[in-house]
Design an enzyme around this catalytic site. Structure first.
Site, PDB file in Angstrom:
ATOM      1  N   GLU A 639       0.843  -1.185   0.000  1.00  0.00           N
ATOM      2  CA  GLU A 639       0.000   0.000   0.000  1.00  0.00           C
ATOM      3  C   GLU A 639       0.885   1.243   0.000  1.00  0.00           C
ATOM      4  O   GLU A 639       2.028   1.219   0.438  1.00  0.00           O
ATOM      5  CB  GLU A 639      -0.898   0.012   1.242  1.00  0.00           C
ATOM      6  CG  GLU A 639      -1.934  -1.087   1.269  1.00  0.00           C
ATOM      7  CD  GLU A 639      -2.960  -0.892   2.375  1.00  0.00           C
ATOM      8  OE1 GLU A 639      -2.980   0.228   2.951  1.00  0.00           O
ATOM      9  OE2 GLU A 639      -3.736  -1.810   2.642  1.00  0.00           O
ATOM     10  N   HIS A 700      -4.703   7.292  -1.186  1.00  0.00           N
ATOM     11  CA  HIS A 700      -4.344   5.998  -0.597  1.00  0.00           C
ATOM     12  C   HIS A 700      -4.526   4.909  -1.650  1.00  0.00           C
ATOM     13  O   HIS A 700      -5.398   5.016  -2.518  1.00  0.00           O
ATOM     14  CB  HIS A 700      -5.258   5.741   0.617  1.00  0.00           C
ATOM     15  CG  HIS A 700      -4.899   4.546   1.414  1.00  0.00           C
ATOM     16  ND1 HIS A 700      -3.758   4.450   2.163  1.00  0.00           N
ATOM     17  CD2 HIS A 700      -5.567   3.374   1.603  1.00  0.00           C
ATOM     18  CE1 HIS A 700      -3.725   3.281   2.769  1.00  0.00           C
ATOM     19  NE2 HIS A 700      -4.814   2.591   2.434  1.00  0.00           N
ATOM     20  N   HIS A 702      -5.084   0.749  -2.494  1.00  0.00           N
ATOM     21  CA  HIS A 702      -5.412  -0.612  -2.056  1.00  0.00           C
ATOM     22  C   HIS A 702      -5.002  -1.590  -3.163  1.00  0.00           C
ATOM     23  O   HIS A 702      -5.732  -1.755  -4.147  1.00  0.00           O
ATOM     24  CB  HIS A 702      -6.907  -0.750  -1.788  1.00  0.00           C
ATOM     25  CG  HIS A 702      -7.380   0.006  -0.594  1.00  0.00           C
ATOM     26  ND1 HIS A 702      -8.723   0.143  -0.257  1.00  0.00           N
ATOM     27  CD2 HIS A 702      -6.708   0.669   0.390  1.00  0.00           C
ATOM     28  CE1 HIS A 702      -8.841   0.840   0.835  1.00  0.00           C
ATOM     29  NE2 HIS A 702      -7.630   1.181   1.263  1.00  0.00           N
ATOM     30  N   ASP A 713      -9.416   4.055   7.487  1.00  0.00           N
ATOM     31  CA  ASP A 713      -9.386   5.263   6.666  1.00  0.00           C
ATOM     32  C   ASP A 713     -10.293   6.340   7.240  1.00  0.00           C
ATOM     33  O   ASP A 713      -9.930   7.518   7.314  1.00  0.00           O
ATOM     34  CB  ASP A 713      -9.828   4.943   5.228  1.00  0.00           C
ATOM     35  CG  ASP A 713      -8.865   4.030   4.495  1.00  0.00           C
ATOM     36  OD1 ASP A 713      -7.663   4.044   4.820  1.00  0.00           O
ATOM     37  OD2 ASP A 713      -9.312   3.304   3.578  1.00  0.00           O
TER      38      ASP A 713
END
Length: 778
Positions: A639, A700, A702, A713
């Protein structure tokens, strides 16, 4: 030995019908050329008293042949030669004592249209063919000269060659146009006086001032610019006489003596010898005694006269009646009798002259006619402004006002039209003086003031028909927006980007400057420029020992944009009332050749997101998305993420302009990402102060999962929303997911300090929603 190219060329013309080589090439050290003596005998030559059946000539060739010019001169002091001057020939007087040729070089290449050609464009370039081509055209020149067909009806009218070798090196500048021609139509055959203003040029030059007739009534007052008008006192008195026709004797020769000139006064009110006697009291005490001989000329050979041309004569001295043999009775006619008896065979001392009129000096290129007589105001005499102003004047603009209160400093010289001589002076004043010295038609005023000047606006500003802003100042644009003209004005606001790799040019036609329209068009570019600004590369100390930053921009780049501004001004004449146009052009780096193209607007390819409940829209450009995807590819299968920075826009969606990589202390694992804080605060502070962008949220990744938000989050983003240190009560979160085929997808979320959040919807039309600043409270 001559160069091989010349040897081959001479051998080629020797095989030409009508051409005989009389003497092989030899070197003439006096002019550094190779000389070839030839004889020309055209087959179709008709009898003519001034053109023998065979004529001898001298060819002049340079060492660089077949490049450079080729001279074709008549032989001197031989039976087989031409001693008269014909059209399209230099003055055919005798040469120097040590050369066997005359000076009457014939124009076989420069006047192609006279020999049934469209010009010299068809001239071959090889050594054998080029000289042959010249010889073929010389033969045709002779044939046409004998037939009297050197001048075609539709070709430009050619002034005869006046012999100015015997007079002083004085030039008379006059100002005659088609408009002034009407002032002279009733003065044919008359004479009078003229004021001649001495100009501070390298050569002795006088400009014509007021013309008066013999009764001291003004006939014509030429309109000059500031350069000539500023020298009214340093002048001499001259005289003028106007003929009814061009003084040309066959085949194409100007009078050489006063007796020959007398022929052209026949039938007029003026006798040339009486004229000399009448002007003697006016000219006798002047340092140079000048009589202007005027005559009407057409634009084309068979056209109607449309302009007056002045050819000056220098009178060395007037004749004294006391010197007459046999004496004379003092009846008042003595001076005239003396002139008639003694001046007839006197050689005329012709002087050089030039028409310095506006329409003549702009023939080589000018702006759209609309601009030439408009009142133009230019605000800002810096690098760009000074060059734009110079372009305007050189392109024919006559009425210009320069507004600037800055002082010209030595550092400005690197990219300014002013020189060291003007250091310490006001820019507007110095530029005005320079511009008036460039063009005799230019009237340039200077206003030593910031804009707008205090108090009532000066008349040049109130009467302005074109206003050009080269200050790159928001304050000047606001001031222009606050002024309303009684008439429509062409506005132009031009500025260079920080590196001068871009030109921003806003043109409008309105009663006032449309500031809001300008801002709407320029705002994205202002942000783009801020983002690209690199203080280490784009600014240096102005001088050693201080930190006054100076931008690093070469003068050739400024010149490029200054020329472009005048081109865009030309296009502005097509604008309708209250219409405006914004142009952004850009070029490559300093190492590239200067190719210019229309710039692609920034942030135009972005994706728009809208909150379903809150009146908020967000735009993220494709460049930022691609930067996020590149980082995801690099860190996969871990990540990753980073900071979103951008700006709130009152008139549009909040704009994300930077998707920053993760700080060095971030934790990046296959199932966990914790964004670090190393240098984040410093970066955000610098971005806010130098670029003008703020923290907007986070992004972010994934890996191998959908872009759905997790509990962690939500917790992290709610903490940010409630953290006063971020000063962002509505942070954004963009989550990048990836499917089994490796394709990226993205979701966007908006958080509130009330711990609520909304998933944003992607939309196609940014105008479909109202806007709210992301940092505002709801």
């Amino acid at each position: 030995m001559p160069p091989q190219e010349i040897t081959e060329a001479v051998a080629a013309i020797a095989e030409r019908d009508g051409v005989t080589v009389l003497k092989d090439p030899y070197r003439d050290d006096s002019n550094g050329r190779w000389i070839v003596k030839i004889r020309l005998s055209p087959d179709d030559l008709e009898p003519h008293p001034d053109v023998p059946r065979e004529t001898d000539w001298y060819l002049h060739l340079r060492d660089t042949y077949p490049a450079d010019s080729i001279g074709v001169y008549p032989a001197d002091q031989e039976e087989n030669t031409i001693t008269a001057t014909f059209p399209h020939q230099k003055l055919n007087v005798a040469g120097s004592d040590d050369t066997p040729w005359r000076r009457g070089d014939i124009c076989v290449a420069r006047y192609g249209h006279t020999l049934s050609q469209t010009g010299a464009t068809g001239e071959p370039s090889t050594s054998r063919d080029r000289l042959c081509w010249h010889m073929d055209r010389a033969l045709r020149w002779l044939s046409n000269a004998a037939k009297g067909e050197l001048r075609e009806p539709d070709e430009p009218f050619e002034i005869p060659a006046f012999d100015t070798n015997s007079a002083s090196a004085t030039t008379i500048a006059f100002n005659e146009t088609q408009e002034s021609f009407s002032d002279w139509m009733t003065a044919y055959g008359q004479w009078g006086t003229v004021n001649l203003r001495s100009l501070p040029t390298a050569e002795e030059t006088y400009a014509t001032g007021t013309f008066k007739d013999s009764d001291d009534e003004v006939v014509y007052q030429p309109q000059w610019g500031g350069y000539i008008d500023s020298n009214p006192d340093d002048s001499v008195s001259g005289a003028w006489a106007l003929l009814e026709e061009v003084p040309i004797e066959p085949p194409w020769e100007a009078p050489e003596t006063w007796e020959q000139l007398d022929v052209f006064f026949e039938g007029t009110e003026t006798d040339p010898y009486e004229l000399r006697a009448n002007i003697k009291p006016v000219l006798d005490d002047e340092p140079v005694k000048i009589l202007l001989i005027g005559f009407p000329i057409p634009a084309t050979v068979d056209g109607d006269p449309e302009i007056i041309y002045w050819q000056p004569i220098e009178i060395k001295e007037f004749k004294d009646p006391n010197d007459l043999s046999g004496g004379f009775r003092d009846t008042g006619k003595g001076p005239e009798i003396a002139e008639r008896r003694e001046a007839g065979e006197e050689q005329i001392r012709w002087l050089d002259s030039d028409n310095w009129s506006h329409e003549q000096l702009t023939r080589r290129g000018h702006m759209t006619e609309w601009f030439l007589d408009r009142n133009i105001v230019l605000i800002g005499g810096g690098a760009l402004g000074s060059m734009v102003a110079e372009n305007l004047v050189r392109a024919g603009c006559q009425q210009l006002t320069i507004i600037d209160n800055d002082t010209h400093e030595i550092g400005n010289v690197a990219r300014h039209t002013l020189t060291i001589d003007e250091v310490g002076g006001n820019k507007a004043t110095a530029i005005a003086d320079r511009l008036e010295s460039i063009a005799p038609y230019a009237q340039v005023l200077d206003v030593d003031s910031a804009f707008p000047p205090s108090g009532e606006l000066p008349e040049p500003i109130r009467e302005a028909e074109v206003v050009i802003d080269c200050t790159a100042s928001r304050g000047v644009r606001r001031a222009l927006d606050a002024i309303r003209w009684n008439h429509p004005v062409v506005f132009c606001s031009a500025a260079m980007g920080r590196r001068a790799n871009r030109l921003f040019c806003f043109t409008a036609y309105s009663h006032t400057f449309p500031y809001s329209d300008y801002n709407e068009a320029f705002d994205p570019w202002r942000l783009q420029e801020q983002i690209e600004w690199d203080e280490d590369e784009d600014a240096i100390p102005e001088r050693v020992g201080c930190w006054h930053p100076a931008s690093v921009i070469r003068t050739d780049r400024v010149m490029t944009w200054a020329g472009t501004v005048t081109r865009l001004l030309d296009q502005a004449t097509a604008l309708s009332l209250r219409e405006n146009h914004f142009t952004v052009l850009e070029t490559g780096s300093d190492d590239d050749l200067p190719t210019i193209s229309k710039a692609t607007p920034p942030f135009q390819d972005g994706t728009i997101w809208r909150a379903p409940e809150s009146p908020i829209t967000v735009q993220i450009p494709a460049t930022c998305l691609e930067a996020m995807y590149d980082r995801c590819r690099k860190e996969h299968p871990c990540e990753t993420g980073g900071i979103l920075a951008g700006t709130d826009r009152l008139d549009g969606p909040a704009l994300v302009v930077n998707a920053r990589d993760p700080p060095r202390d971030s934790i990046q694992e296959p199932t966990r990402f914790l964004r670090g804080t190393d240098k984040v605060e410093e970066w955000l502070k610098d971005a806010r102060e130098s670029i003008g962008i703020d923290y907007l949220g986070e992004w972010h990744y994934h890996p191998d999962a959908s872009p759905d938000i997790s509990r962690d989050d939500r917790t992290a983003m709610n903490e940010i929303a409630n953290d006063d240190g971020y000063d962002c009560p509505h942070p954004l979160l963009f989550i990048v997911g990836q499917d089994e085929e490796g394709q990226f997808s993205i979701n966007a979320y908006l958080f509130h300090d009330s711990k609520e959040y909304e998933q944003l919807e992607q939309i196609d039309n940014p105008d479909a929603a109202s806007t709210l600043n992301v940092g505002d409270d709801i």
